[in-house]
Design a protein around this motif. Structure first.
Motif: not given
Length: 183
Positions: A136-139, A141-151
């Motif tokens: 999970m990557v959270v910025n 400043k912008t509150n943008d969130v990206r949840m990722e998976s290798s699958a």
């Protein structure tokens, strides 16, 4: 679930003082651990063993937490250390507030990019809403969130997954009266 709201405060606190408080709080930061080691030549401080960081109603727990400070340039007063530049927490990392819980195997907050990265069996819970992934990557400043998976691909195990419960009509803030889910 507003993923940005859930994750925006995650570890972002690692900005004030040596540890936590992206919530712009001036409340004191209380860090406890089994041991602390400061390596001045490398501008870093390591807390080991049942590390717990408290500020107001937020808590961060991990097996180990390392604070990396900026090295001062010779023109800035010598070879000393400056402000905290990056914080790394590892070993069953938990970030808990009254409204959310986020866990992972490792978390890093980088001040220069205002980015928090949580990796390894990431689970984010707010109320009954739950999101899972590998990273999970959270910025902050912008509150943008990206949840990722290798699958990747339909039908694959361990893909990003979220279970979201609609708000009830009796709730004006979006908070449900249902008990909080456990990660």
């Amino acid at each position: 679930m507003a993923a940005a709201g859930l994750a925006a405060s995650l570890l972002g606190g690692l900005a004030v003082g040596p540890a936590m408080a992206q919530n712009n709080s001036s409340a004191p930061v209380d860090i406890s651990a089994d041991e602390q080691e400061t390596i001045t030549s490398q501008c870093k401080t390591i807390f080991r063993g049942a590390v717990e960081v408290l500020q107001e109603t937020s808590r961060l727990r991990a097996a180990k937490m390392t604070l990396y400070n900026q090295k001062k340039a010779k023109g800035d007063g010598g070879n000393g250390c400056g402000n905290v530049d990056r914080v790394e927490a590892e070993g069953e990392v938990f970030y808990v507030t009254p409204k959310q819980v986020v866990r992972g195997d490792r978390a890093t907050y980088d001040y220069s990019s205002d980015t928090i990265v949580v990796t390894g069996n990431v689970v984010a819970v707010q109320g009954q809403d739950v999101a899972r992934g590998d990273r999970m990557v959270v910025n902050t400043k912008t509150n943008d969130v990206r949840m990722e998976s290798s699958a990747k691909g339909a039908g694959k195990k361990n893909r990003v997954r979220a279970v979201v419960y609609p708000s009830t009509s009796s709730s004006t803030s979006g908070d449900s009266k249902k008990p909080a889910a456990k990660p």
